[in-house]
Motif scaffolding. Structure first.
Motif, PDB file in Angstrom:
ATOM      1  N   ASN A   9      -5.915  10.496  -2.081  1.00 32.90           N
ATOM      2  CA  ASN A   9      -6.356  10.433  -0.727  1.00 32.90           C
ATOM      3  C   ASN A   9      -5.361   9.681   0.031  1.00 32.90           C
ATOM      4  N   ILE A  10      -3.990  10.191  -0.039  1.00 36.47           N
ATOM      5  CA  ILE A  10      -2.657   9.394   0.637  1.00 36.47           C
ATOM      6  C   ILE A  10      -3.140   9.016   2.140  1.00 36.47           C
ATOM      7  N   VAL A  11      -3.883  10.076   2.870  1.00 34.53           N
ATOM      8  CA  VAL A  11      -4.076   9.875   4.314  1.00 34.53           C
ATOM      9  C   VAL A  11      -4.812   8.553   4.224  1.00 34.53           C
ATOM     10  N   PHE A  12      -5.681   8.548   3.578  1.00 41.70           N
ATOM     11  CA  PHE A  12      -6.763   7.234   3.703  1.00 41.70           C
ATOM     12  C   PHE A  12      -5.791   5.829   3.396  1.00 41.70           C
ATOM     13  N   GLU A  13      -4.950   5.964   2.339  1.00 37.58           N
ATOM     14  CA  GLU A  13      -3.962   5.051   1.959  1.00 37.58           C
ATOM     15  C   GLU A  13      -3.057   4.578   2.930  1.00 37.58           C
ATOM     16  N   PHE A  14      -2.510   5.410   3.710  1.00 39.43           N
ATOM     17  CA  PHE A  14      -1.730   5.213   4.929  1.00 39.43           C
ATOM     18  C   PHE A  14      -2.494   4.460   6.024  1.00 39.43           C
ATOM     19  N   GLU A  15      -3.734   4.965   6.209  1.00 35.31           N
ATOM     20  CA  GLU A  15      -4.457   4.333   7.223  1.00 35.31           C
ATOM     21  C   GLU A  15      -4.761   2.998   7.030  1.00 35.31           C
ATOM     22  N   GLU A  16      -4.915   2.688   5.638  1.00 35.65           N
ATOM     23  CA  GLU A  16      -5.442   1.257   5.135  1.00 35.65           C
ATOM     24  C   GLU A  16      -4.319   0.467   5.445  1.00 35.65           C
ATOM     25  N   THR A  17      -2.887   0.687   5.415  1.00 34.31           N
ATOM     26  CA  THR A  17      -1.870  -0.091   5.535  1.00 34.31           C
ATOM     27  C   THR A  17      -1.898  -0.693   6.930  1.00 34.31           C
ATOM     28  N   LYS A  18      -2.621   0.094   7.737  1.00 31.13           N
ATOM     29  CA  LYS A  18      -2.484  -0.147   9.368  1.00 31.13           C
ATOM     30  C   LYS A  18      -3.477  -1.419   9.882  1.00 31.13           C
ATOM     31  N   ARG A  19      -4.226  -1.811   8.737  1.00 29.03           N
ATOM     32  CA  ARG A  19      -5.297  -2.623   9.175  1.00 29.03           C
ATOM     33  C   ARG A  19      -4.443  -4.073   9.312  1.00 29.03           C
ATOM     34  N   PHE A  20      -5.263  -5.063  10.266  1.00 28.27           N
ATOM     35  CA  PHE A  20      -4.425  -6.291  10.387  1.00 28.27           C
ATOM     36  C   PHE A  20      -4.528  -7.101   8.836  1.00 28.27           C
ATOM     37  N   SER A  21      -5.688  -6.934   8.321  1.00 35.73           N
ATOM     38  CA  SER A  21      -5.670  -7.853   7.102  1.00 35.73           C
ATOM     39  C   SER A  21      -4.629  -7.378   6.143  1.00 35.73           C
ATOM     40  N   PHE A  22      -4.451  -6.046   6.182  1.00 35.55           N
ATOM     41  CA  PHE A  22      -3.231  -5.719   4.953  1.00 35.55           C
ATOM     42  C   PHE A  22      -1.842  -6.429   5.268  1.00 35.55           C
ATOM     43  N   ASN A  23      -1.699  -6.783   6.065  1.00 36.93           N
ATOM     44  CA  ASN A  23      -0.505  -7.560   6.371  1.00 36.93           C
ATOM     45  C   ASN A  23      -0.262  -8.761   5.243  1.00 36.93           C
ATOM     46  N   ALA A  24      -1.292  -9.185   4.820  1.00 34.98           N
ATOM     47  CA  ALA A  24      -1.319 -10.271   3.799  1.00 34.98           C
ATOM     48  C   ALA A  24      -0.576  -9.524   2.553  1.00 34.98           C
ATOM     49  N   VAL A  25      -0.837  -8.263   2.368  1.00 32.59           N
ATOM     50  CA  VAL A  25      -0.265  -7.715   1.193  1.00 32.59           C
ATOM     51  C   VAL A  25       1.125  -7.044   1.390  1.00 32.59           C
ATOM     52  N   GLY A  26       1.354  -6.468   2.606  1.00 34.54           N
ATOM     53  CA  GLY A  26       2.660  -5.784   2.866  1.00 34.54           C
ATOM     54  C   GLY A  26       3.761  -7.019   2.975  1.00 34.54           C
ATOM     55  N   ASN A  27       3.228  -8.256   3.369  1.00 38.79           N
ATOM     56  CA  ASN A  27       4.230  -9.157   3.311  1.00 38.79           C
ATOM     57  C   ASN A  27       4.321  -9.958   2.202  1.00 38.79           C
ATOM     58  N   ALA A  28       3.965  -9.404   1.110  1.00 38.62           N
ATOM     59  CA  ALA A  28       4.221 -10.088  -0.121  1.00 38.62           C
ATOM     60  C   ALA A  28       5.617 -10.109  -0.481  1.00 38.62           C
ATOM     61  N   LEU A  29       6.441  -9.449   0.203  1.00 35.32           N
ATOM     62  CA  LEU A  29       8.209 -10.163   0.138  1.00 35.32           C
ATOM     63  C   LEU A  29       8.468 -11.191   0.303  1.00 35.32           C
ATOM     64  N   PHE A  30       7.451 -12.072   0.895  1.00 30.45           N
ATOM     65  CA  PHE A  30       7.932 -13.419   1.126  1.00 30.45           C
ATOM     66  C   PHE A  30       7.669 -14.313  -0.134  1.00 30.45           C
ATOM     67  N   SER A  31       6.917 -13.562  -1.024  1.00 31.55           N
ATOM     68  CA  SER A  31       6.918 -14.495  -2.393  1.00 31.55           C
ATOM     69  C   SER A  31       8.204 -14.612  -3.165  1.00 31.55           C
ATOM     70  N   VAL A  32       8.950 -13.704  -2.838  1.00 29.94           N
ATOM     71  CA  VAL A  32      10.544 -14.044  -3.330  1.00 29.94           C
ATOM     72  C   VAL A  32      10.975 -15.068  -2.943  1.00 29.94           C
ATOM     73  N   ASP A  33      11.018 -15.126  -1.491  1.00 26.46           N
ATOM     74  CA  ASP A  33      11.500 -16.289  -0.830  1.00 26.46           C
ATOM     75  C   ASP A  33      10.750 -17.750  -1.131  1.00 26.46           C
ATOM     76  N   SER A  34       9.609 -17.496  -1.646  1.00 32.47           N
ATOM     77  CA  SER A  34       8.842 -18.774  -2.092  1.00 32.47           C
ATOM     78  C   SER A  34       9.780 -19.173  -3.626  1.00 32.47           C
ATOM     79  N   PHE A  35       9.867 -18.259  -4.432  1.00 31.98           N
ATOM     80  CA  PHE A  35      10.627 -18.557  -5.510  1.00 31.98           C
ATOM     81  C   PHE A  35      11.858 -18.883  -5.405  1.00 31.98           C
ATOM     82  N   PHE A  36      12.650 -18.218  -4.231  1.00 35.72           N
ATOM     83  CA  PHE A  36      13.887 -19.141  -4.241  1.00 35.72           C
ATOM     84  C   PHE A  36      13.914 -20.674  -3.681  1.00 35.72           C
ATOM     85  N   LEU A  37      13.005 -20.800  -2.910  1.00 33.75           N
ATOM     86  CA  LEU A  37      12.736 -22.394  -2.492  1.00 33.75           C
ATOM     87  C   LEU A  37      12.488 -23.066  -3.785  1.00 33.75           C
ATOM     88  N   LEU A  38      11.636 -22.848  -4.431  1.00 39.42           N
ATOM     89  CA  LEU A  38      10.998 -23.716  -5.607  1.00 39.42           C
ATOM     90  C   LEU A  38      12.184 -23.829  -6.554  1.00 39.42           C
TER      91      LEU A  38
END
Length: 807
Positions: free
Chosen positions: A441-470
């Motif tokens: 259900n790729i269509v559903f998956e793409f639609e889910e990524t547009k939710r406001f709450s999904f930004n907490a998952v989509g921006n998991a890229l910041f976790s790498v910057d957290s490791f660099f900081l530590l």
């Protein structure tokens, strides 16, 4: 000779192959299917190629008595009516009795009394073949074996198939027509168009296990001269959809098949570590290391060496060999008066021990006067080097060390919680990103990524910057404390700064990279398992860049083990860190200025890099973003430099800073506000489309140092007593052992997700609940695998480092 009927039966064989093996009774599409590739030329080609001499005598006699010219003429002139009649007939493989009626309607239509002789000839043929005596399918196998390859040549594209492959296809079609179970299982296991194609269900994987369990034993019959035996072999065909036909449609025509070569050498290397672990554990478990260790002794700096042996002591009484009231007591050592006057702190560690010269008389151990000076030192006993080598791998040594919750008094305890939560964020992000393309259900998956709450998952890229900081915080804090203990910068300190880092990172990193490049391809099977790594060729050519921690800058578009870009950056940042830390130690103002200039320079480098880049300014929307910007050290070092600043502050203040409570509360609000804003601000793109390039570049340039500054405040506040309940959570003792394993978890979770996603035999239907289950499983298994990897490749090597570099 009669040739037209061979073509008719061959055509029916092809139609049966495609539409009747599963026992279906609906044959309305047979004629339409045949019409797509059977025409006058193709029928003529078949008629001209049939070799009647290859038929058995029973069939040859029938064909010789038939008016073949008349039947052939009708067949060629009435193909459209033949197809229409087949569509109307109820003929199926399970209903061969209906075939004479179907053919009779084609050649002898009702109410047509013309050409009586020709009709009688047709009826005579039908009665001879499908008479009351029943159908013996083996009789007609030579006919099918002769006709099927010729018919296949008439199918568009089949002319390219030759040799054994063409023969095998004919054998398969023959098996379907004659009702062979192996052929039906093979056809049943084929991928077929399912429901939900327009919703993204475009991967038709069939039934892998059914295919692989097929085993055919075909005796020689008719034209087949030898017995045939084979097993199922799963293959995939990639067909390119027309543009826009279905969401996620793409791919190029290709085929891959399963296979299973050997891999003895890589397994042998891993087995060596396992051997050391098992032997070391047994040595320590049975106390062999203690048996081989000499007694503890101390020296006064001269030639006299005294031995410390266990003793039993009666409270307030001097022991001897005849005392029957001797008992064990709390730590207490019986010395002569001269020994009691000496002051030697090291002896406080000797519990329930007795000092003697090793001479024993008939009454037991004799007591002597020992004069101890400040130069006297305890000689720690050691087992032989080979024994210590094995016990460094012992689970009795490594497991308690990894699972201990003990921390030093000067430890920054909140870092463990941040580290564990950051690695969890990494795994959560990869749980989603690795599932793209593996769902129905790729269509559903793409639609889910547009939710406001999904930004907490989509921006998991910041976790790498957290490791660099530590990493920056710890590098600065520990290095500056070391310089203060040694009262300056010494060559040995600088050498060990780098040696320890190499020993700390390399064993685990090298072994997991080695396992990835050599063993991963043997860890699974199934319709999604390619049997090779997507970067397998890169690993063969560029493995040396991983060993040198340069894979993010040299041939970085062809690097081996994708996740290793992070460790390359971290190592490079650690290498250049003294360029900032030494000035901070000697001339703090100059050091701070250099850090600020470094952060600005990183921002400018990132901006210039992105300005010259085409396409979206996002990792998932631009194929060049990863190699040309995302993994480059000069574009990613800013969080690490912020970490060096935070580490310096904690070092300089000794973890003791006095803040105004109002100021502390304001800093908390600003910090959490920045974290929230950076996480969710790009939701605007989901609603209104991609930002302008300038805005996207500005976000990329400032977001990473801002994230590090916001998280840096959290570290400072928690370490200096202003963290409140947040510090209580982040400093919880259970985070300590979990934090030690995050380095291994970062690598092994990639194995677990990849193997699971690639060994499924069906796509999954994605939902938040499904992802929650997958994430829980991934993070649990990742920590379990990380514990094993650390016990094998990390903790023992660190123990050996202490043994080799022991002062």
């Amino acid at each position: 000779m009669m040739k037209g009927w061979v073509a008719v039966l061959g055509i029916l064989a092809v139609s049966a192959t495609c539409f009747t093996p599963l026992g279906a009774q609906n044959t309305t599409s047979i004629g339409s299917f045949l019409r797509s590739f059977i025409n006058r030329d193709s029928i003529a080609g078949v008629l001209n190629s049939i070799q009647i001499r290859n038929l058995p005598p029973q069939l040859k006699d029938i064909f010789q008595r038939i008016d073949t010219d008349a039947i052939a003429t009708q067949l060629l002139n009435q193909t459209d009516r033949i197809f229409a009649e087949l569509d109307r007939s109820d003929f199926t493989l399970s209903n061969l009795a209906a075939l004479p009626a179907a053919l009779g309607q084609i050649f002898v239509p009702a109410g047509n009394n013309s050409n009586a002789a020709q009709n009688a000839s047709v009826e005579n043929f039908l009665q001879n073949i499908f008479g009351a005596q029943g159908v013996n399918i083996d009789t007609y196998r030579p006919l099918m074996q002769e006709a099927l390859p010729l018919l296949l040549d008439q199918v568009p594209g089949m002319q390219l198939v030759q040799g054994q492959c063409k023969k095998d296809i004919g054998l398969f079609l023959e098996g379907l027509l004659t009702g062979q179970a192996w052929a039906m299982n093979m056809f049943d296991s084929y991928g077929k168009p399912p429901a939900g194609i327009l919703y993204g269900n475009i991967r038709w994987l069939g039934q892998y296990d059914e295919c692989m369990r097929v085993e055919a034993n075909i005796p020689k019959v008719g034209l087949q001269k030898i017995d045939q035996h084979f097993k199922g072999e799963y293959c995939k065909a990639y067909i390119k959809f027309p543009s826009g036909a279905a969401p996620g449609a793409g791919g190029s025509p290709t085929t891959t098949c399963s296979h299973g070569p050997t891999c003895s050498f890589p397994r042998a290397v891993v087995s060596v570590f396992a051997f050391f672990l098992v032997v070391g554990t047994l040595i320590e478990g049975f106390g062999i290391d203690k048996i081989l260790t000499p007694a503890k002794s101390f020296s006064d700096g001269g030639s006299v060496m005294y031995t410390v042996v266990p003793m039993k002591e009666k409270i307030g009484h001097k022991p001897n060999g005849n005392d029957s009231h001797v008992q064990d007591v709390n730590p207490k050592i019986y010395f002569s008066s001269a020994f009691k006057k000496a002051h030697f702190i090291s002896f406080t560690k000797l519990t329930r021990l007795f000092v003697c010269n090793g001479e024993v008389d008939g009454n037991g151990v004799s007591v002597i006067d020992v004069v101890v000076s400040e130069k006297t030192k305890v000689e720690e006993p050691q087992a032989p080097a080979l024994v210590r080598l094995f016990t460094a791998f012992s689970l009795y040594t490594t497991l308690p060390r990894l699972l201990s919750t003990h921390q030093g008094s000067a430890a920054i305890t909140c870092l463990n919680g941040i580290r564990v939560m950051s690695i969890g964020w990494v795994v959560l992000g990869h749980t989603y990103s690795f599932s793209f393309g593996n769902v129905d259900n790729i269509v559903f998956e793409f639609e889910e990524t547009k939710r406001f709450s999904f930004n907490a998952v989509g921006n998991a890229l910041f976790s790498v910057d957290s490791f660099f900081l530590l990493s920056g915080v710890l590098a600065a804090y520990l290095f500056l404390r070391q310089l203060r203990r040694e009262n300056g910068i010494r060559p040995k300190t600088m050498i060990m700064y780098y040696v320890h880092r190499i020993i700390r990172l390399s064993p685990l990193y090298y072994m997991l990279t080695f396992i990835y490049a050599t063993l991963t391809i043997y860890m699974g099977s199934g319709p999604m398992w390619n049997g090779k790594l997507h970067d397998g060729e890169f690993c063969a050519n560029n493995w040396w860049t991983n060993l040198l921690y340069l894979n993010n800058v040299i041939n970085n578009k062809e690097q081996c083990f994708d996740l290793s870009w992070y460790i390359a950056n971290d190592f490079q940042f650690y290498v250049v860190a003294p360029l900032f830390l030494i000035p901070l130690y000697l001339k703090p103002m100059i050091g701070v200025l250099l850090l600020l200039l470094g952060i600005v320079a990183c921002g400018l480098a990132a901006a210039f890099t992105l300005v010259g880049m085409e396409g979206d300014m996002h990792l998932f929307g631009n194929p060049d973003f990863f190699a040309d910007y995302y993994i480059l050290p000069w574009c990613r070092i800013s969080p690490y430099l912020v970490g060096l600043m935070v580490g310096y502050i904690l070092y300089k203040t000794n973890l003791k800073i006095k803040f105004n409570k109002f100021l502390a509360a304001l800093c908390w609000l600003v910090s959490l506000g920045v974290i929230f804003m950076l996480t969710y601000v790009r939701h605007d793109e989901d609603q209104n489309g991609p930002w302008e390039k300038d805005a996207a570049i500005a976000y990329e340039v400032i977001s990473r140092p801002l994230w590090a500054l916001a998280l840096g405040w959290v570290v400072i506040a928690c370490a200096t007593g202003y963290g409140g309940f947040i510090n209580t959570i982040l400093s919880y003792p259970a985070w300590v052992p979990l934090g030690r394993l995050t380095f291994a978890v970062y690598f092994v979770h990639f194995f677990i997700i990849t193997i699971y996603q690639s060994t499924r035999i069906k796509d999954i239907t994605i939902s938040d609940f499904t992802v929650a289950i997958l994430f829980t499983a991934y993070i649990t298994l990742a920590y379990a695998a990380a514990l094993v990897a650390s016990l094998l490749f990390e903790a023992p090597i660190l123990g050996l480092e202490k043994m080799i570099l022991r002062k």
